[in-house]
Design a protein around this motif. Structure first.
Motif, mmCIF file in Angstrom:
data_model
loop_
_atom_site.group_PDB
_atom_site.id
_atom_site.type_symbol
_atom_site.label_atom_id
_atom_site.label_comp_id
_atom_site.label_asym_id
_atom_site.label_seq_id
_atom_site.Cartn_x
_atom_site.Cartn_y
_atom_site.Cartn_z
ATOM 1 N N SER A 274 -70.019 -26.759 -4.400
ATOM 2 C CA SER A 274 -69.653 -26.518 -3.034
ATOM 3 C C SER A 274 -70.987 -26.365 -2.146
ATOM 4 O O SER A 274 -71.670 -25.878 -2.690
ATOM 5 C CB SER A 274 -68.802 -25.211 -2.958
ATOM 6 O OG SER A 274 -69.481 -24.223 -3.197
ATOM 7 N N GLU A 277 -68.632 -25.789 4.744
ATOM 8 C CA GLU A 277 -67.307 -26.304 5.062
ATOM 9 C C GLU A 277 -67.300 -27.845 5.336
ATOM 10 O O GLU A 277 -67.959 -28.364 5.936
ATOM 11 C CB GLU A 277 -67.049 -25.575 6.382
ATOM 12 C CG GLU A 277 -65.476 -25.938 6.829
ATOM 13 C CD GLU A 277 -64.637 -25.488 6.111
ATOM 14 O OE1 GLU A 277 -63.384 -25.823 6.113
ATOM 15 O OE2 GLU A 277 -64.800 -24.357 5.380
ATOM 16 N N SER A 280 -68.090 -31.198 -0.298
ATOM 17 C CA SER A 280 -67.917 -30.750 -1.661
ATOM 18 C C SER A 280 -68.314 -31.942 -2.428
ATOM 19 O O SER A 280 -68.439 -33.057 -1.988
ATOM 20 C CB SER A 280 -66.456 -30.291 -1.707
ATOM 21 O OG SER A 280 -65.378 -31.448 -1.424
ATOM 22 N N HIS A 303 -59.013 -32.662 1.277
ATOM 23 C CA HIS A 303 -59.412 -31.473 0.971
ATOM 24 C C HIS A 303 -59.256 -31.067 -0.331
ATOM 25 O O HIS A 303 -59.483 -29.576 -0.677
ATOM 26 C CB HIS A 303 -58.809 -30.463 1.933
ATOM 27 C CG HIS A 303 -59.079 -30.916 3.525
ATOM 28 N ND1 HIS A 303 -60.379 -30.786 4.119
ATOM 29 C CD2 HIS A 303 -58.504 -31.768 4.513
ATOM 30 C CE1 HIS A 303 -60.276 -31.191 5.360
ATOM 31 N NE2 HIS A 303 -59.201 -31.740 5.644
#
Length: 736
Positions: A274, A277, A280, A303
């Motif tokens: 990660s 925001e 990933s 997501h």
């Protein structure tokens, strides 16, 4: 003491007991075990025993042959006794001493030793059957294993033949001692994951292959689930600066460029990563090059966390998958990557390109392997399954350079089947699927037809334009009139435009970004110069009608030349500095037939500079065309009747000279768009030919002086432009 017992205990001096704690000693044991399996022959022995340990067969013989003693003592209760006595018989021969074998003694129903995650086999008993558990580490290597289970193996082993020959699975299946012989790679080659069978065995068999040794026929059950979650989760310490909720392209490229250093600091074999925001990723390391194979990363929504799949047969149940081929890993190894790895990162908030292109799912994917991977024959694949979208998809890549993404379809192929989109790319970098709005695309067949007509037409026009320039340079350069010189300048601009258009597609295919920008700038300059000379032609015609052919403006040609040649150059230079040129893709209903060209990449600039400018030019030139048409009708009223042949020639010449036909391309919308394109390409295919006819007729009309010198009668003021008909406005002009 029996010589056999001496052999046994001498061998035990060289055995490696397998402990349970993963310390430095344990790591050393693992290293020794790998060396034991790696050296000499690939034939090794696994023996059911009461203790876990391993040793080298030749070492046992060398130490054991020094002993003497009573040879009659029974050894049936000693661990591995049958194997040692049999092995003593085999390795007396020098050729067997040169091929040492690794001997692994296994105690049933024991847990996996620490540190020996994949290398150490296990033996368990389940429902009265002896099961051997091996891992992918074994199946990737072509080991030939002799597995001994049961008791009283002395007699069986003594009668066994040379194990270098006749390796069959049911080597010896009778009596209390069973011997199985098989090759690990071939034995489990075609097996598939069987969740039902694996779930019935009460032991930890994760990532294992099960071979039932009690069964007399070959068998292998795969309990290595091809879908795996990353081994751990790590946080990448990177400060991400977002502007308007978007991650800058340069920062995204920096994250991927630092991936090799991040991998070196990571000890595991796989991890979910990660960053921030909307950013990933997942990475996989392959410490041993022998284990290299295709790796796929899968997920079901933009997501959702990403998993790892090692078998392409299981990709269909995921809506997204990215597969990195074995060839890519092999290329990484050949480029001195010590530990091959693959990292996939997903950017759901990457800044848009200059065209503000629509990205499918707002998903930009980046694949990194620590080096430049290109020219793959076994291409990397990106699959989007069961997706809903509007427009025409195109697989695009970006090399990570620049402050904003500069997408190109170079090296990527788009395969569209219903709601499924597959991208096959020959290199690794940033990838996205761009969606072209349906109203800016044409059918594949129409594009092919228009391209053929345009290429033939451009070549046809270039031929006649070349003749015009050749004739002018030889015959009329020194005594050409103002009208002729303006016409020649228009011919030069059109010649550059047709030539740059013909070679544009070839430059785009080369894939050189700088070359494509220069090509786009040259073609744009030629087009703007052509538009300007259209306007100058219209102005000159109207001026001649107004002054009766006597143009008295000082330095007239110099002034119009500066406007027509310099003004487009200023515009193009500004756009070049702003980076508005690059590769542009013409989308069709079949992505495989999409065509790339070098042109303006900003649609707003195209509308303002091209559409807006030509709209003004068209209004002016069309007005001049109407004025000239009225003049022709007044000729007819005054008794100077034009034949149909002359009338058609004059009208077509005027259309070419004023660029009226270009309006079909710039003002074509809706259902009339495609017909207008065909009319435009056909008319412009003959533009050079009609200008040649026009020039030829004007060169024989009797005009040898410049327009500013005039004549005694205004009836010949427009000879060079509209043949030799008298000016119907002459009476009005003379009375003034």
């Amino acid at each position: 003491m029996s010589w056999k017992i001496c052999v046994l205990f001498a061998g035990l001096l060289w055995i490696h007991p397998v402990s349970s704690d993963c310390d430095d000693q344990k790591k050393k044991e693992l290293k020794n075990f790998r060396k034991c399996l790696a050296k000499g022959t690939s034939r090794h022995f696994i023996v059911q025993n009461s203790v876990n340990f391993f040793t080298d067969a030749r070492t046992v013989w060398k130490e054991g042959k020094k002993c003497t003693g009573n040879r009659s003592q029974d050894m049936e209760d000693l661990p591995g006794n049958g194997f040692i006595s049999w092995n003593q018989k085999l390795i007396k021969n020098d050729k067997f001493q040169k091929k040492p074998r690794c001997i692994v003694f296994l105690k049933e129903n024991t847990s996996q030793p620490e540190c020996f995650e994949e290398e150490w086999p296990r033996m368990v008993q389940h429902d009265g059957s002896h099961l051997l558990l091996i891992s992918k580490w074994h199946t990737n290597r072509n080991f030939q294993l002799y597995v001994l289970t049961g008791s009283h193996c002395n007699t069986t082993l003594t009668n066994m033949k040379d194990p270098n020959q006749n390796c069959t699975y049911n080597y010896s299946g009778e009596g209390p001692c069973q011997v199985r012989c098989f090759e690990t790679k071939e034995m489990c080659k075609e097996t598939r994951y069987n969740k039902e069978v694996c779930s019935k065995i009460d032991t930890d068999i994760k990532d294992k292959y099960i071979i039932n040794l009690t069964n007399t026929t070959e068998n292998c059950v795969k309990c290595d689930n091809p879908e795996k979650k990353p081994g751990t989760h790590v946080k990448m310490n990177v400060t991400v600066n977002e502007e308007g909720g978007k991650v800058g392209a340069a920062q995204a490229a920096e994250i991927m460029n630092n991936m090799a250093d991040f991998i070196n600091s990571f000890e595991g074999n796989s991890a979910a990563v990660s960053v921030a925001e909307g950013i990933s990723g997942v990475l996989v390391k392959i410490p041993d090059p022998v284990d290299i194979e295709e790796i796929s990363f899968v997920y079901s929504s933009p997501h959702e966390s990403m998993n790892i799949v090692e078998n392409s047969d299981y990709l269909g149940k995921f809506s997204r998958s990215v597969s990195v081929s074995k060839e890519a890993f092999e290329k990484a190894v050949s480029l001195n990557i010590t530990v091959p790895f693959a990292a996939l990162f997903r950017f759901n908030n990457l800044a848009s390109d200059e065209l503000n292109s629509t990205v499918l799912g707002n998903e930009v994917l980046a694949v990194e392997m620590g080096t430049t991977i290109s020219n793959l024959t076994d291409k990397m694949s990106i699959h989007f399954r069961n997706v809903t979208y509007e427009g025409y998809p195109s697989c695009q890549s970006w090399n990570g350079e620049g402050s904003r993404p500069n997408w190109t379809d170079y090296g990527c192929e788009t395969i569209e089947k219903g709601n499924n989109i597959t991208c096959q790319c020959s290199h690794l970098t940033f990838f996205a699927i761009l969606l072209a709005p349906p109203n800016v695309t044409i059918s594949s067949s129409d594009l092919k037809n228009l391209t053929t007509i345009t290429q033939v037409g451009c070549g046809f026009s270039l031929f006649f334009l070349s003749i015009v320039l050749f004739m002018h340079s030889l015959l009329r350069r020194t005594n050409a009139s103002i009208s002729t010189r303006i016409l020649i300048y228009l011919v030069v601009a059109l010649y550059l435009l047709n030539l740059s258009f013909l070679i544009n597609n070839f430059v785009a295919k080369v894939g050189n970004a700088v070359g494509c920008k220069i090509m786009a700038a040259v073609m744009h300059y030629s087009m703007l110069a052509t538009f300007t000379w259209f306007a100058v032609q219209a102005f000159h015609l109207c001026l001649q009608l107004h002054v009766g052919g006597k143009v008295v403006i000082p330095h007239y040609i110099l002034k119009v030349s500066i406007i027509s040649w310099a003004l487009p150059g200023v515009v193009v230079t500004v756009l070049l500095i702003l980076g508005k040129y690059g590769e542009q893709v013409i989308y069709t209903d079949n992505p495989q037939d999409n065509v790339a060209m070098c042109w303006i990449t900003d649609i707003d600039v195209h509308y303002i500079v091209n559409i807006g400018y030509y709209a003004l030019v068209f209004i002016f030139t069309f007005t001049a065309f109407i004025v000239v048409m009225v003049w022709l009708f007044r000729l007819k009223r005054n008794g100077q009747v034009l034949t149909n042949r002359h009338s058609i020639g004059v009208i077509l010449g005027l259309c070419c000279m004023l660029g009226i036909g270009w309006g079909f391309a710039f003002f074509a919308y809706g259902v009339l768009q495609i017909p207008a394109y065909y009319i435009f390409t056909i008319l412009n295919s003959f533009q050079g030919f009609f200008l040649f006819i026009y020039y030829y007729r004007s060169s024989h009309s009797g005009e040898t002086a410049s327009g500013s010198q005039g004549s005694n009668s205004s009836s010949s003021t427009l000879k060079s432009n509209l043949d030799i008909f008298e000016n119907p406005y002459s009476n009005r002009l003379e009375t003034k």
